[in-house]
Design a protein around this motif. Structure first.
Motif, short mmCIF file in Angstrom:
data_model
loop_
_atom_site.label_atom_id
_atom_site.label_comp_id
_atom_site.label_asym_id
_atom_site.label_seq_id
_atom_site.Cartn_x
_atom_site.Cartn_y
_atom_site.Cartn_z
N PHE A 179 0.76 -1.23 -0.03
CA PHE A 179 0.14 -0.12 -0.13
C PHE A 179 0.88 1.24 -0.09
N ASP A 196 -2.33 1.72 -4.97
CA ASP A 196 -1.77 2.90 -4.49
C ASP A 196 -3.11 3.97 -4.82
N LEU A 197 -3.47 4.56 -3.87
CA LEU A 197 -4.68 5.48 -3.71
C LEU A 197 -4.11 6.86 -4.55
N ALA A 198 -3.45 7.40 -4.61
CA ALA A 198 -3.12 8.44 -5.01
C ALA A 198 -2.79 8.29 -6.47
N LEU A 199 -2.09 7.35 -6.93
CA LEU A 199 -1.89 6.85 -8.45
C LEU A 199 -3.43 6.58 -8.89
#
Lengths: 229, 229
Positions: A179, A196-199
């Motif tokens: 993560f 990957d959240l931001a990605l």
DNA sequence: TGATGTGAACCCATTCACAGCC
DNA sequence: GGCTGTGAATGGGTTCACATCA
């Protein structure tokens, strides 16, 4: 041959099996006994031919002219994914994300259980998250060994992610879910998946920007817009 | 045309741009001014030809015989992804996950800022998460409108995810990031991306099962798992 | 008849290999 | 000489369309 296909399922199809599985479980809960590829496709928002091809990788489990038996298909997918056992999982990092993951009921409901959470931060050690006490990162190997853990989750800041991965690999873990916003380097044979959240948000941002270019003016006042010298 | 490529980037390449971007930012922080496709490929764990092809979708920004200017390329990727503006984001659901997301610094560091968190649960309303006060779900439309929000994050339980999506769409949002384990149904033109932890774990489980089958004793055809009693 | 299972066609993504430019 | 940029080749994934069988 036989009815245990050991040939490997293409990555793309594999990624959809859990989706079908969840739908099947829901259908079963509603009391549905049979389902057609058409219905499954509708519920999974994909093409019916794709559903049939995906399921054909598991074996020949449908009935022509009828469809698939929900219970039976559920079982076959679970078996293929290795979900007829409950995998012990260890989480490295007890920050916001690590805690959220440890407390996430979806994990234990779907074939996994948290057997350990570790962190380097002394202030976090001893606290209870997701039903287990946070231990020091030094105890990672011991936990992995004693609980036969083969799946590790990295929920540390980016700077510590590679160290965490190294520690997990050293402890003998075979699969890592990452993560942290980092590209991990691991030995051949170790499975890694990255979330990957931001990605993901950045990809959305791209599409949203395109949407706006055709339709309305720029969303934020922050800046003059995509084009403008 | 010419300098601003408005043709769309293939989905697969698009997914890698944020990875390159992050690497470039890191390189820049280390003081690196130039980078070759080979180096970038190494750091991103992909093929060098792929890096070049991916970057070529942005335009002709490299220098033959030299490589890419880190600063310049960083800017171009950011611009293409729409990250030269800060996107306001709203989160639906203030549970474990919603809170973790709201507190996740990676979001605000990478071109997004949380302007609202809503929930249906009265007990959560008014509490402070990620710097904003949780409001009632009924206020969603008002928040979206007044803050010109175009990206929404769904962090509700599965049962409420579709309702949340409907509400977001009704409020005029164009892109949704879905953390609930559900296939959302949305009108054409609305962008949706799904991040599903359990799904990813289940895929890992498949590979881990295969790993074990070749290497060690099978976790027993039926169950008993890697642990055994 | 009706829905599966699957070769074949199609389409997108990856990789190769080299021409083009610094 | 070195590295980018890109046509061409390859490979994987998706979709079509139909033979197949309950």
């Amino acid at each position: 041959m036989s009815d245990t296909p050991r040939r490997k399922i293409p990555e793309a199809a594999l990624g959809r099996l859990p989706v079908y599985l969840r739908i099947l479980v829901d259908l079963s809960a509603e009391g549905t006994g049979q389902v057609s590829s058409e219905q499954l496709a509708e519920l999974a928002a994909v093409n019916a031919a794709k559903v049939r091809k995906d399921l054909s990788y598991l074996g020949t489990y449908g009935t022509r002219g009828v469809g698939y038996d929900v219970q039976f298909l559920t079982y076959q997918i679970q078996r293929e994914l290795g979900l007829n056992q409950s995998w012990p999982v260890v989480i490295v990092g007890a920050g916001n994300l690590g805690q959220a993951l440890a407390n996430f009921t979806g994990i234990s409901e779907r074939g996994f259980h948290i057997v350990g959470v570790v962190d380097k931060d002394e202030s976090k050690i001893g606290s209870l998250v997701g039903g287990v006490r946070v231990k020091h990162a030094d105890e990672l190997a011991q936990i992995v060994l004693s609980k036969s853990v083969s799946i590790g989750i990295i929920a540390t800041p980016a700077q510590q992610a590679q160290d965490a991965a190294d520690a997990l690999v050293r402890a003998g873990i075979g699969s890592i879910m990452n993560f942290a916003p980092t590209v991990l380097s691991v030995p051949r044979g170790v499975n890694v998946r990255k979330v990957d959240l931001a990605l993901e948000l950045q990809i959305l941002s791209y599409y949203e920007q395109r949407r706006n270019n055709g339709l309305r003016s720029v969303p934020t006042g922050e800046q003059s817009g995509p084009v403008s010298a």
